[in-house]
Design a protein around this motif. Structure first.
Motif, PDB file in Angstrom:
ATOM      1  N   HIS A 119       0.856  -1.182   0.000  1.00 49.57           N
ATOM      2  CA  HIS A 119       0.000   0.000   0.000  1.00 49.57           C
ATOM      3  C   HIS A 119       0.895   1.235   0.000  1.00 49.57           C
ATOM      4  CE1 HIS A 119      -3.351  -2.654   1.088  1.00 49.57           C
ATOM      5  NE2 HIS A 119      -2.503  -3.213   1.931  1.00 49.57           N
ATOM      6  N   SER A 122      -0.081   8.251   0.802  1.00 48.20           N
ATOM      7  CA  SER A 122      -0.209   9.448  -0.042  1.00 48.20           C
ATOM      8  C   SER A 122       0.810  10.527   0.294  1.00 48.20           C
ATOM      9  CB  SER A 122      -1.622  10.016   0.081  1.00 48.20           C
ATOM     10  OG  SER A 122      -1.920  10.340   1.423  1.00 48.20           O
ATOM     11  N   PHE A 128      -5.047  11.090  -4.996  1.00 48.02           N
ATOM     12  CA  PHE A 128      -4.547  10.009  -5.851  1.00 48.02           C
ATOM     13  C   PHE A 128      -5.680   9.155  -6.418  1.00 48.02           C
ATOM     14  CE2 PHE A 128      -0.744  11.078  -3.458  1.00 48.02           C
ATOM     15  CZ  PHE A 128       0.181  11.142  -4.473  1.00 48.02           C
ATOM     16  N   ASP A 129      -6.790   9.049  -5.681  1.00 48.55           N
ATOM     17  CA  ASP A 129      -7.932   8.316  -6.215  1.00 48.55           C
ATOM     18  C   ASP A 129      -8.474   9.012  -7.462  1.00 48.55           C
ATOM     19  OD1 ASP A 129      -8.715  10.521  -4.718  1.00 48.55           O
ATOM     20  OD2 ASP A 129     -10.464   9.534  -3.834  1.00 48.55           O
ATOM     21  N   PHE A 130      -8.518  10.354  -7.417  1.00 46.37           N
ATOM     22  CA  PHE A 130      -9.009  11.113  -8.573  1.00 46.37           C
ATOM     23  C   PHE A 130      -8.039  11.019  -9.741  1.00 46.37           C
ATOM     24  CE2 PHE A 130      -9.644  14.745 -11.289  1.00 46.37           C
ATOM     25  CZ  PHE A 130     -11.028  14.825 -11.387  1.00 46.37           C
ATOM     26  N   THR A 132      -5.938   8.631 -10.456  1.00 45.65           N
ATOM     27  CA  THR A 132      -6.020   7.295 -11.045  1.00 45.65           C
ATOM     28  C   THR A 132      -7.271   7.151 -11.885  1.00 45.65           C
ATOM     29  OG1 THR A 132      -4.831   6.391  -9.147  1.00 45.65           O
ATOM     30  CG2 THR A 132      -6.015   4.830 -10.515  1.00 45.65           C
ATOM     31  N   ALA A 133      -8.399   7.672 -11.378  1.00 44.41           N
ATOM     32  CA  ALA A 133      -9.653   7.594 -12.122  1.00 44.41           C
ATOM     33  C   ALA A 133      -9.566   8.389 -13.423  1.00 44.41           C
ATOM     34  CB  ALA A 133     -10.806   8.112 -11.256  1.00 44.41           C
ATOM     35  N   ALA A 191       0.301   7.172 -10.186  1.00 50.34           N
ATOM     36  CA  ALA A 191      -1.152   7.371 -10.221  1.00 50.34           C
ATOM     37  C   ALA A 191      -1.639   7.680 -11.633  1.00 50.34           C
ATOM     38  CB  ALA A 191      -1.551   8.491  -9.266  1.00 50.34           C
ATOM     39  N   SER A 246      -0.353  10.401   6.986  1.00 47.59           N
ATOM     40  CA  SER A 246      -1.015   9.714   5.874  1.00 47.59           C
ATOM     41  C   SER A 246      -0.895   8.208   6.022  1.00 47.59           C
ATOM     42  CB  SER A 246      -0.429  10.172   4.528  1.00 47.59           C
ATOM     43  OG  SER A 246       0.821   9.552   4.253  1.00 47.59           O
ATOM     44  N   LEU A 250      -4.008   5.704   6.352  1.00 46.02           N
ATOM     45  CA  LEU A 250      -4.112   4.534   5.474  1.00 46.02           C
ATOM     46  C   LEU A 250      -4.381   3.273   6.296  1.00 46.02           C
ATOM     47  CD1 LEU A 250      -3.919   3.013   2.837  1.00 46.02           C
ATOM     48  CD2 LEU A 250      -1.431   3.287   2.901  1.00 46.02           C
ATOM     49  N   ARG A 253      -7.972   3.196   7.209  1.00 47.63           N
ATOM     50  CA  ARG A 253      -8.836   2.784   6.101  1.00 47.63           C
ATOM     51  C   ARG A 253      -8.775   1.270   5.883  1.00 47.63           C
ATOM     52  NH1 ARG A 253      -6.606   7.411   3.784  1.00 47.63           N
ATOM     53  NH2 ARG A 253      -5.228   6.239   2.403  1.00 47.63           N
ATOM     54  N   PHE A 260     -13.198   5.380   3.511  1.00 48.15           N
ATOM     55  CA  PHE A 260     -13.179   6.030   2.198  1.00 48.15           C
ATOM     56  C   PHE A 260     -12.322   5.198   1.259  1.00 48.15           C
ATOM     57  CE2 PHE A 260     -14.146   9.602   4.998  1.00 48.15           C
ATOM     58  CZ  PHE A 260     -15.206  10.173   4.321  1.00 48.15           C
TER      59      PHE A 260
END
Length: 260
Positions: A119, A122, A128-130, A132-133, A191, A246, A250, A253, A260
């Motif tokens: 893992h 960040s 980073f989710d955005f 990658t998307a 990413a 971070s 993580l 999560r 999230f």
């Protein structure tokens, strides 16, 4: 209760160990710390009431569920396979290690073989989710901007003093220039799925400005801008302290029933 070990007893490692020791992450317990510096690891173990380890075999004998790396990219490369092959999952702050494609492929195959995972924390950035998307959606162009005080200034964080005060290049070129200080560039490149076309720009900050980062993206998805600042008036932050937090976030999560 998940058992967690911390690899590295420097400033970030101690923040992570303290967060675990004081119960910041529910459902996780600090089991041990490891560092090549025997004095530092013994002091940390005493302070955070856990086991002191000076080699990876000793650390893995504690049977951790997670090992959090807060050391260096070299440490990631040295210990990743031992962690993954013995059933633990690895949380990395030194994301720069994964610029090495051969190492990245070896890590992937080891994790798959042993049903474990790596893992990537960040660090001082987010979104980073955005990213990658957006990269999955289609074509994307990304620029990571780092605004910093001059390297000779006391307001320049220690990790940025070796970087030039003004610079622009691909993340790939920049990392080759300074591999020890550009984990964030490699993280953004990973990413976005592209080291060569993800750009890094280092710009001078104003005397009264704090160290900051911005991510500018445009592509088939549209446009996006994300900005981050280390500290603000009355709350000075020297160095990448949010990177340690971070890693704790993580862990939360990964171990929370709703996340999230």
């Amino acid at each position: 209760m998940k058992k967690v070990c911390v690899l590295g007893c420097g400033r970030l490692g101690q923040i992570i160990a303290d967060g675990l020791h004081t119960g910041k992450v529910k459902g996780c317990r600090l089991e041990g710390v490891m560092d090549g510096n025997e004095k530092a690891v013994k002091e940390a173990a005493r302070k955070f009431q856990c086991r002191a380890c000076t080699d990876i075999e000793e650390l893995m004998a504690l049977k951790p569920d997670y090992v959090v790396e807060a050391a260096t990219a070299e440490a990631v490369k040295t210990y990743a396979m031992a962690v993954l092959s013995q059933g633990a999952e690895l949380i990395c702050l030194s994301v720069g290690a994964f610029y090495d494609e051969e190492f990245r492929k070896l890590t992937e195959s080891t994790a798959l073989r042993h049903k474990t995972k790596v893992h990537l924390a960040s660090g001082v950035l987010g979104g980073f989710d955005f990213m990658t998307a957006a990269a999955m959606y289609g074509r994307v162009e990304t620029i990571l901007v780092n605004r910093k005080q001059p390297s000779g200034s006391p307001k320049c964080p220690p990790g940025l003093t070796e970087l030039p005060d003004r610079y622009q290049a691909s993340v790939e070129e920049a990392y080759q220039m300074s591999p020890r200080h550009l984990n964030i560039g490699i993280a953004v490149g990973l990413a976005c799925g592209d080291f060569k076309n993800t750009q890094l720009s280092i710009e001078p900050a104003e005397p009264d400005e704090y160290t900051g980062f911005a991510i500018h993206m445009k592509g088939d998805f549209g446009k996006a801008e994300l900005s981050f600042q280390q500290g603000c008036e009355g709350y000075e932050v020297h160095g990448p302290l949010m990177a340690a937090w971070s890693a704790l976030a993580l862990l939360e999560r990964l171990t929370s029933p709703i996340s999230f």
